[in-house]
Design a protein around this motif. Structure first.
Motif, PDB file in Angstrom:
ATOM      1  N   HIS A 136       0.838  -1.195   0.000  1.00 57.89           N
ATOM      2  CA  HIS A 136       0.000   0.000   0.000  1.00 57.89           C
ATOM      3  C   HIS A 136       0.877   1.251   0.000  1.00 57.89           C
ATOM      4  O   HIS A 136       1.932   1.266   0.615  1.00 57.89           O
ATOM      5  N   LYS A 137       0.442   2.293  -0.699  1.00 55.91           N
ATOM      6  CA  LYS A 137       1.212   3.550  -0.740  1.00 55.91           C
ATOM      7  C   LYS A 137       0.728   4.479   0.375  1.00 55.91           C
ATOM      8  O   LYS A 137      -0.460   4.711   0.520  1.00 55.91           O
ATOM      9  N   PHE A 138       1.666   5.010   1.139  1.00 56.50           N
ATOM     10  CA  PHE A 138       1.330   5.957   2.213  1.00 56.50           C
ATOM     11  C   PHE A 138       2.024   7.292   1.959  1.00 56.50           C
ATOM     12  O   PHE A 138       2.948   7.363   1.146  1.00 56.50           O
ATOM     13  N   VAL A 139       1.577   8.279   2.674  1.00 53.60           N
ATOM     14  CA  VAL A 139       2.189   9.604   2.524  1.00 53.60           C
ATOM     15  C   VAL A 139       3.642   9.532   3.005  1.00 53.60           C
ATOM     16  O   VAL A 139       3.978   8.818   3.945  1.00 53.60           O
ATOM     17  N   GLU A 140       4.540  10.207   2.265  1.00 51.57           N
ATOM     18  CA  GLU A 140       5.968  10.213   2.627  1.00 51.57           C
ATOM     19  C   GLU A 140       6.206  11.234   3.740  1.00 51.57           C
ATOM     20  O   GLU A 140       5.838  12.397   3.609  1.00 51.57           O
ATOM     21  N   LEU A 141       6.824  10.776   4.821  1.00 53.63           N
ATOM     22  CA  LEU A 141       7.125  11.722   5.912  1.00 53.63           C
ATOM     23  C   LEU A 141       8.622  11.710   6.229  1.00 53.63           C
ATOM     24  O   LEU A 141       9.020  11.913   7.368  1.00 53.63           O
ATOM     25  N   ASP A 142       9.435  11.434   5.199  1.00 58.32           N
ATOM     26  CA  ASP A 142      10.868  11.318   5.474  1.00 58.32           C
ATOM     27  C   ASP A 142      11.542  12.653   5.773  1.00 58.32           C
ATOM     28  O   ASP A 142      12.679  12.709   6.214  1.00 58.32           O
ATOM     29  N   ASN A 143      10.858  13.734   5.461  1.00 54.89           N
ATOM     30  CA  ASN A 143      11.383  15.041   5.898  1.00 54.89           C
ATOM     31  C   ASN A 143      10.215  15.866   6.444  1.00 54.89           C
ATOM     32  O   ASN A 143       9.058  15.473   6.329  1.00 54.89           O
ATOM     33  N   ASP A 144      10.558  16.987   7.025  1.00 48.87           N
ATOM     34  CA  ASP A 144       9.539  17.787   7.708  1.00 48.87           C
ATOM     35  C   ASP A 144       8.603  18.545   6.753  1.00 48.87           C
ATOM     36  O   ASP A 144       7.591  19.085   7.186  1.00 48.87           O
ATOM     37  N   ASP A 145       8.932  18.566   5.450  1.00 46.68           N
ATOM     38  CA  ASP A 145       8.144  19.384   4.514  1.00 46.68           C
ATOM     39  C   ASP A 145       6.663  19.005   4.492  1.00 46.68           C
ATOM     40  O   ASP A 145       5.795  19.858   4.315  1.00 46.68           O
ATOM     41  N   ALA A 146       6.395  17.698   4.686  1.00 46.69           N
ATOM     42  CA  ALA A 146       5.000  17.231   4.614  1.00 46.69           C
ATOM     43  C   ALA A 146       4.176  17.676   5.812  1.00 46.69           C
ATOM     44  O   ALA A 146       2.955  17.636   5.768  1.00 46.69           O
ATOM     45  N   VAL A 147       4.827  18.065   6.888  1.00 44.49           N
ATOM     46  CA  VAL A 147       4.064  18.388   8.095  1.00 44.49           C
ATOM     47  C   VAL A 147       4.201  19.836   8.550  1.00 44.49           C
ATOM     48  O   VAL A 147       3.403  20.324   9.351  1.00 44.49           O
ATOM     49  N   VAL A 148       5.227  20.514   8.034  1.00 43.85           N
ATOM     50  CA  VAL A 148       5.439  21.897   8.470  1.00 43.85           C
ATOM     51  C   VAL A 148       4.398  22.800   7.831  1.00 43.85           C
ATOM     52  O   VAL A 148       4.119  22.700   6.642  1.00 43.85           O
ATOM     53  N   GLU A 149       3.792  23.646   8.645  1.00 42.21           N
ATOM     54  CA  GLU A 149       2.798  24.588   8.133  1.00 42.21           C
ATOM     55  C   GLU A 149       3.349  25.995   8.251  1.00 42.21           C
ATOM     56  O   GLU A 149       4.026  26.319   9.231  1.00 42.21           O
ATOM     57  N   ASP A 150       3.063  26.804   7.241  1.00 40.16           N
ATOM     58  CA  ASP A 150       3.610  28.168   7.237  1.00 40.16           C
ATOM     59  C   ASP A 150       3.022  28.992   8.363  1.00 40.16           C
ATOM     60  O   ASP A 150       3.676  29.814   8.969  1.00 40.16           O
ATOM     61  N   LYS A 151       1.755  28.766   8.597  1.00 39.52           N
ATOM     62  CA  LYS A 151       1.084  29.592   9.598  1.00 39.52           C
ATOM     63  C   LYS A 151       0.170  28.731  10.453  1.00 39.52           C
ATOM     64  O   LYS A 151      -0.615  27.944   9.914  1.00 39.52           O
ATOM     65  N   TYR A 152       0.326  28.836  11.734  1.00 39.32           N
ATOM     66  CA  TYR A 152      -0.515  28.046  12.627  1.00 39.32           C
ATOM     67  C   TYR A 152      -1.719  28.885  13.062  1.00 39.32           C
ATOM     68  O   TYR A 152      -1.613  29.711  13.950  1.00 39.32           O
ATOM     69  N   ILE A 153      -2.818  28.689  12.379  1.00 39.96           N
ATOM     70  CA  ILE A 153      -4.017  29.431  12.786  1.00 39.96           C
ATOM     71  C   ILE A 153      -5.036  28.430  13.306  1.00 39.96           C
ATOM     72  O   ILE A 153      -6.212  28.517  13.054  1.00 39.96           O
ATOM     73  N   ALA A 154      -4.485  27.455  14.030  1.00 38.85           N
ATOM     74  CA  ALA A 154      -5.315  26.318  14.419  1.00 38.85           C
ATOM     75  C   ALA A 154      -5.907  26.494  15.798  1.00 38.85           C
ATOM     76  O   ALA A 154      -5.611  25.755  16.703  1.00 38.85           O
ATOM     77  N   ASP A 155      -6.732  27.488  15.958  1.00 38.44           N
ATOM     78  CA  ASP A 155      -7.340  27.656  17.276  1.00 38.44           C
ATOM     79  C   ASP A 155      -8.571  26.755  17.361  1.00 38.44           C
ATOM     80  O   ASP A 155      -9.681  27.171  17.043  1.00 38.44           O
ATOM     81  N   TRP A 156      -8.359  25.527  17.767  1.00 38.64           N
ATOM     82  CA  TRP A 156      -9.451  24.549  17.807  1.00 38.64           C
ATOM     83  C   TRP A 156     -10.465  24.890  18.888  1.00 38.64           C
ATOM     84  O   TRP A 156     -11.554  24.339  18.892  1.00 38.64           O
ATOM     85  N   ASP A 157     -10.083  25.784  19.801  1.00 38.84           N
ATOM     86  CA  ASP A 157     -11.032  26.156  20.853  1.00 38.84           C
ATOM     87  C   ASP A 157     -12.284  26.817  20.263  1.00 38.84           C
ATOM     88  O   ASP A 157     -13.350  26.792  20.855  1.00 38.84           O
ATOM     89  N   THR A 158     -12.127  27.409  19.077  1.00 37.32           N
ATOM     90  CA  THR A 158     -13.256  28.120  18.479  1.00 37.32           C
ATOM     91  C   THR A 158     -14.112  27.205  17.588  1.00 37.32           C
ATOM     92  O   THR A 158     -15.157  27.610  17.119  1.00 37.32           O
ATOM     93  N   LEU A 159     -13.616  25.989  17.340  1.00 32.32           N
ATOM     94  CA  LEU A 159     -14.391  25.094  16.469  1.00 32.32           C
ATOM     95  C   LEU A 159     -15.491  24.387  17.255  1.00 32.32           C
ATOM     96  O   LEU A 159     -15.286  24.010  18.399  1.00 32.32           O
ATOM     97  N   PRO A 160     -16.623  24.194  16.623  1.00 31.84           N
ATOM     98  CA  PRO A 160     -17.697  23.477  17.325  1.00 31.84           C
ATOM     99  C   PRO A 160     -17.365  21.984  17.362  1.00 31.84           C
ATOM    100  O   PRO A 160     -17.700  21.230  16.458  1.00 31.84           O
ATOM    101  N   PHE A 161     -16.660  21.534  18.387  1.00 31.44           N
ATOM    102  CA  PHE A 161     -16.185  20.152  18.399  1.00 31.44           C
ATOM    103  C   PHE A 161     -17.292  19.140  18.576  1.00 31.44           C
ATOM    104  O   PHE A 161     -18.149  19.287  19.411  1.00 31.44           O
ATOM    105  N   LYS A 162     -17.123  18.127  17.781  1.00 25.74           N
ATOM    106  CA  LYS A 162     -18.088  17.037  17.885  1.00 25.74           C
ATOM    107  C   LYS A 162     -17.557  16.043  18.909  1.00 25.74           C
ATOM    108  O   LYS A 162     -16.363  15.924  19.108  1.00 25.74           O
ATOM    109  N   SER A 163     -18.463  15.339  19.509  1.00 25.76           N
ATOM    110  CA  SER A 163     -18.032  14.330  20.473  1.00 25.76           C
ATOM    111  C   SER A 163     -17.505  13.118  19.706  1.00 25.76           C
ATOM    112  O   SER A 163     -17.779  12.946  18.524  1.00 25.76           O
ATOM    113  N   LEU A 164     -16.739  12.285  20.398  1.00 23.55           N
ATOM    114  CA  LEU A 164     -16.200  11.092  19.736  1.00 23.55           C
ATOM    115  C   LEU A 164     -17.281  10.083  19.371  1.00 23.55           C
ATOM    116  O   LEU A 164     -17.030   9.152  18.627  1.00 23.55           O
TER     117      LEU A 164
END
Lengths: 220, 81
Positions: A123-151
């Protein structure tokens, strides 16, 4: 026990302290008894005692099934992995030297079984051999403001399943062992046969990748 | 992430451990100074903690009959609890 108390300490406080110490004492003893029971069960099972073997299986079946499910994300595959894991345990129990915990040994069997399965399927998976796949330019991830669903929410479960399925099992296993099952970095390294820095690097990339995937899905 | 469950020190420990740095190292102290003043980084780390929390809580019960099938495969079905 008396040494813990000051002479002018109120009786109620003395009772609380002595209760807390007593609870700690009982917990420590229970843990030791459990370890002794398990060691004894393993020895009996090695000697061919089927009741002891059956008890070991019963004690660990839920842990093994749950870990297998977390890696496979599929109930049938998780059940098959659980069966294969205990078949391997029975076959190789005589080789178990007790230097690690039985649970650590079982995690290793599950991990190897899952990895073999994925390698066979190529099976083919996403390549994570370097940080490029996970690094984000801007972290605007304020999850506190999202209407979170329960599990309990099926949509959120689907998001979590889809995110983890993209992650290569090599990374998935490290994330599950270290972050979800709560094993130490050293134990995770032993199970996966990775160095401590390699575990830390994979863990960092797995966490960042999953966070990014979930963030993207929640914002759609 | 639940603020009660994770404090700044544990977050710092996580980050510095990942970097192989001691909590008192120069690099770790400068990271802490940045984190104290960066709301984006703070919310990022909260979301990473939340991610871990989701997967921790996402468990699956063994399907009905799985125990019986397991004991049968292992030829242990005749052994009573």
């Amino acid at each position: 026990m008396q040494n813990f108390f000051c002479t002018d300490m109120p009786p109620n406080l003395k009772l609380i302290i002595s209760n807390k110490n007593f609870i700690k004492f009982v917990e420590t003893n229970n843990k030791l008894l459990h370890q002794m029971d398990e060691e004894k069960m393993i020895e009996l099972a090695k000697a061919g005692n089927r009741k002891a073997l059956s008890d070991l299986v019963r004690n660990y079946e839920k842990t093994v099934y749950n870990f297998a499910f977390k890696i496979c994300r599929n109930q049938d595959k998780a059940e098959n992995t659980m069966q294969e894991t205990f078949l391997s345990m029975i076959k190789s129990l005589h080789q178990f030297d007790g230097n690690s915990k039985l649970s650590t040994w079982l995690y290793r069997i599950v991990a190897n079984h899952c990895l073999m399965g994925y390698r066979k399927r190529k099976h083919k998976f996403v390549e994570l051999d370097n940080d490029d796949a996970v690094v984000e330019d801007k972290y605007i991830a304020d999850w506190d403001t999202l209407p979170f669903k329960s599990l309990e929410n099926a949509e959120l479960k689907k998001i979590l399943d889809e995110a983890i399925k993209k992650l290569s099992p090599d990374y998935r296993i490290v994330f599950m062992l270290r972050d979800v099952e709560g094993l130490s970095t050293e134990e995770t390294g032993k199970i996966t046969e990775l160095s401590v820095p390699a575990v830390k690097s994979r863990l960092h990339r797995a966490r960042a990748f999953l966070r990014k995937e979930i963030d993207g899905a929640l914002r759609k | 992430m639940n603020q009660e469950k994770v404090n700044c020190k544990s977050v710092m420990h996580h980050i510095c451990e990942s970097l192989g740095e001691d909590l008192q190292s120069e690099k770790c102290i400068s990271i802490k100074e940045h984190l104290d003043n960066c709301p984006d980084c703070k919310s990022y780390f909260r979301s990473v903690e939340k991610t871990i929390d989701f997967y921790k809580k996402y468990n699956a019960d063994m399907p009905e009959g799985a125990h019986v099938r397991l004991m049968s495969v292992l030829k242990l079905e005749s052994i009573r609890k």
